[in-house]
Design an enzyme around this catalytic site. Structure first.
Site, PDB file in Angstrom:
ATOM      1  N   GLU A   1      44.028  30.830  37.614  1.00 58.10           N
ATOM      2  CA  GLU A   1      43.097  31.781  38.378  1.00 58.10           C
ATOM      3  C   GLU A   1      41.749  31.787  37.946  1.00 58.10           C
ATOM      4  O   GLU A   1      41.398  31.475  36.673  1.00 58.10           O
ATOM      5  CB  GLU A   1      43.587  32.936  38.215  1.00 58.10           C
ATOM      6  CG  GLU A   1      45.174  33.302  38.281  1.00 58.10           C
ATOM      7  CD  GLU A   1      45.725  34.780  37.894  1.00 58.10           C
ATOM      8  OE1 GLU A   1      45.119  35.642  38.287  1.00 58.10           O
ATOM      9  OE2 GLU A   1      46.817  34.848  37.138  1.00 58.10           O
ATOM     10  N   SER A   2      40.803  31.998  38.779  1.00 61.39           N
ATOM     11  CA  SER A   2      39.336  32.291  38.539  1.00 61.39           C
ATOM     12  C   SER A   2      38.796  30.887  38.125  1.00 61.39           C
ATOM     13  O   SER A   2      39.081  29.759  37.946  1.00 61.39           O
ATOM     14  CB  SER A   2      39.108  33.117  37.600  1.00 61.39           C
ATOM     15  OG  SER A   2      39.755  34.334  37.719  1.00 61.39           O
TER      16      SER A   2
ATOM     17  N   GLU B   1      42.651  34.050  48.531  1.00 55.70           N
ATOM     18  CA  GLU B   1      42.589  35.654  48.454  1.00 55.70           C
ATOM     19  C   GLU B   1      41.731  36.229  49.231  1.00 55.70           C
ATOM     20  O   GLU B   1      40.483  35.694  49.522  1.00 55.70           O
ATOM     21  CB  GLU B   1      42.187  35.791  46.905  1.00 55.70           C
ATOM     22  CG  GLU B   1      42.131  37.120  46.506  1.00 55.70           C
ATOM     23  CD  GLU B   1      41.995  37.284  44.813  1.00 55.70           C
ATOM     24  OE1 GLU B   1      43.257  37.727  44.299  1.00 55.70           O
ATOM     25  OE2 GLU B   1      40.869  37.049  44.383  1.00 55.70           O
TER      26      GLU B   1
ATOM     27  N   LYS C   1      39.173  39.026  49.645  1.00 62.11           N
ATOM     28  CA  LYS C   1      38.421  39.667  48.540  1.00 62.11           C
ATOM     29  C   LYS C   1      37.032  39.711  48.814  1.00 62.11           C
ATOM     30  O   LYS C   1      36.139  39.185  49.248  1.00 62.11           O
ATOM     31  CB  LYS C   1      38.346  38.653  47.224  1.00 62.11           C
ATOM     32  CG  LYS C   1      37.647  39.091  46.014  1.00 62.11           C
ATOM     33  CD  LYS C   1      37.865  38.062  44.883  1.00 62.11           C
ATOM     34  CE  LYS C   1      37.176  38.821  43.466  1.00 62.11           C
ATOM     35  NZ  LYS C   1      37.367  37.521  42.557  1.00 62.11           N
TER      36      LYS C   1
ATOM     37  N   ASN D   1      44.219  33.699  33.696  1.00 60.06           N
ATOM     38  CA  ASN D   1      43.318  33.840  34.365  1.00 60.06           C
ATOM     39  C   ASN D   1      42.121  33.312  33.442  1.00 60.06           C
ATOM     40  O   ASN D   1      41.771  33.838  32.332  1.00 60.06           O
ATOM     41  CB  ASN D   1      43.179  35.438  34.650  1.00 60.06           C
ATOM     42  CG  ASN D   1      41.868  35.774  35.495  1.00 60.06           C
ATOM     43  OD1 ASN D   1      41.161  34.943  35.763  1.00 60.06           O
ATOM     44  ND2 ASN D   1      42.112  37.015  36.055  1.00 60.06           N
TER      45      ASN D   1
ATOM     46  N   LYS E   1      47.347  42.312  44.998  1.00 61.78           N
ATOM     47  CA  LYS E   1      46.709  42.083  43.751  1.00 61.78           C
ATOM     48  C   LYS E   1      45.830  43.491  43.447  1.00 61.78           C
ATOM     49  O   LYS E   1      45.136  43.831  43.988  1.00 61.78           O
ATOM     50  CB  LYS E   1      45.616  41.015  43.690  1.00 61.78           C
ATOM     51  CG  LYS E   1      45.178  40.485  42.454  1.00 61.78           C
ATOM     52  CD  LYS E   1      44.496  39.362  42.681  1.00 61.78           C
ATOM     53  CE  LYS E   1      43.885  38.641  41.190  1.00 61.78           C
ATOM     54  NZ  LYS E   1      42.740  37.636  41.405  1.00 61.78           N
TER      55      LYS E   1
ATOM     56  N   GLU F   1      50.260  37.885  34.820  1.00 60.72           N
ATOM     57  CA  GLU F   1      48.943  37.298  34.299  1.00 60.72           C
ATOM     58  C   GLU F   1      48.537  37.432  32.850  1.00 60.72           C
ATOM     59  O   GLU F   1      48.904  38.640  32.190  1.00 60.72           O
ATOM     60  CB  GLU F   1      47.807  38.262  35.266  1.00 60.72           C
ATOM     61  CG  GLU F   1      46.279  37.205  34.773  1.00 60.72           C
ATOM     62  CD  GLU F   1      45.186  38.022  35.855  1.00 60.72           C
ATOM     63  OE1 GLU F   1      45.369  37.825  37.121  1.00 60.72           O
ATOM     64  OE2 GLU F   1      44.664  38.738  35.424  1.00 60.72           O
TER      65      GLU F   1
END
Length: 258
Positions: free
Chosen positions: A215-216, A53, A55, A185, A115, A164
């Site tokens: 995710e995360s 990503e 970010k 997530n 995103k 998601e």
């Protein structure tokens, strides 16, 4: 927080629409080269795959990295072995833009994810017009009829929706619309609290024909190994890649997910 982020993203899209009407964006979207085959790129394999990503910031962590050249960042991700690139395009809290996505798409041969907090067809058209191959749809931010409509609209444009989720009920909602790319997530977007074990609790509920994305909460190789052991086909990584050397970090994460 999620409601505020979504409302802000829609408000910003409406402002852009006043300068670039939907018909103009739709024409640009339809003129784009066909989207890449995301399901093939992220298909389950003998090792984990990574969506890397771009970010700059987040509401929970503040500023992460300036990333003056998103295209360079993406090329490093491609060099490091990423299977797709995620680009934050939300401007208020994540400091991203559609220009970032366009720059990344022009620099790499990998699928690129928009995103953002998407709630309208205009935003989906913007994504395709900018070259996106997939878009994020957050179940918690959308009523089921809107989720189903945007999911179908994304597919009709040749893109792949990444749906998601954050709970068992949301996984079921994703399954009900036939989502083939389902993310879990670990960060609750209402409270921003993290639960790294959430993916493991929900993975078995995701339909067998869907690609499972964690995710995360990925800061070290051990986190990737944790998600892989819990059944993740793909892991989405942001902060760890923009705050460390992206190539060596990616390679260490891929080795951990073998």
């Amino acid at each position: 927080m999620l409601a505020d982020l979504t409302a802000g993203a829609v408000e910003d899209a409406e402002a852009r629409a006043s300068a670039r009407p939907q018909a103009v964006v739709e024409a640009a979207a339809l003129a784009q080269s066909p989207a890449l085959d995301v399901l093939a790129a992220l298909a389950p394999a003998d090792r984990v795959k990574i969506i890397a990503e771009v970010k700059r910031a987040s509401p929970s962590r503040g500023d992460l990295a300036s990333i003056p050249d998103p295209a360079l960042q993406a090329r490093l991700y491609e060099q490091g072995g990423a299977s797709a690139i995620s680009v934050l395009t939300e401007g208020r809290r994540f400091k991203g833009s559609l220009a970032d996505l366009e720059a990344v798409k022009g620099a790499v041969g990998l699928p690129v994810l928009r995103k953002d907090f998407i709630a309208t067809e205009y935003q989906v058209l913007e994504a395709r017009a900018a070259g996106a191959d997939l878009v994020l749809l957050i179940v918690a931010a959308l009523e089921q009829d809107v989720l189903a409509r945007l999911h179908a609209f994304t597919l009709a444009l040749g893109m792949t929706p990444l749906v998601e989720t954050h709970s068992a009920a949301e996984v079921d909602r994703a399954a009900d619309i036939g989502a083939r790319l389902v993310g879990v997530n670990a960060r609750d977007l209402s409270t921003f609290e993290l639960d790294r074990d959430l993916f493991g609790r929900l993975a078995g509920r995701i339909p067998a024909d869907a690609i499972k994305i964690a995710e995360s909460a990925v800061l070290a190789p051990a986190d990737v190994a944790h998600y892989r052991a819990a059944g993740a086909d793909v892991v989405l990584v942001g902060e760890a890649l923009v705050t460390n050397d992206p190539v060596t970090t990616l390679q260490s994460f891929l080795e951990a997910g073998a």
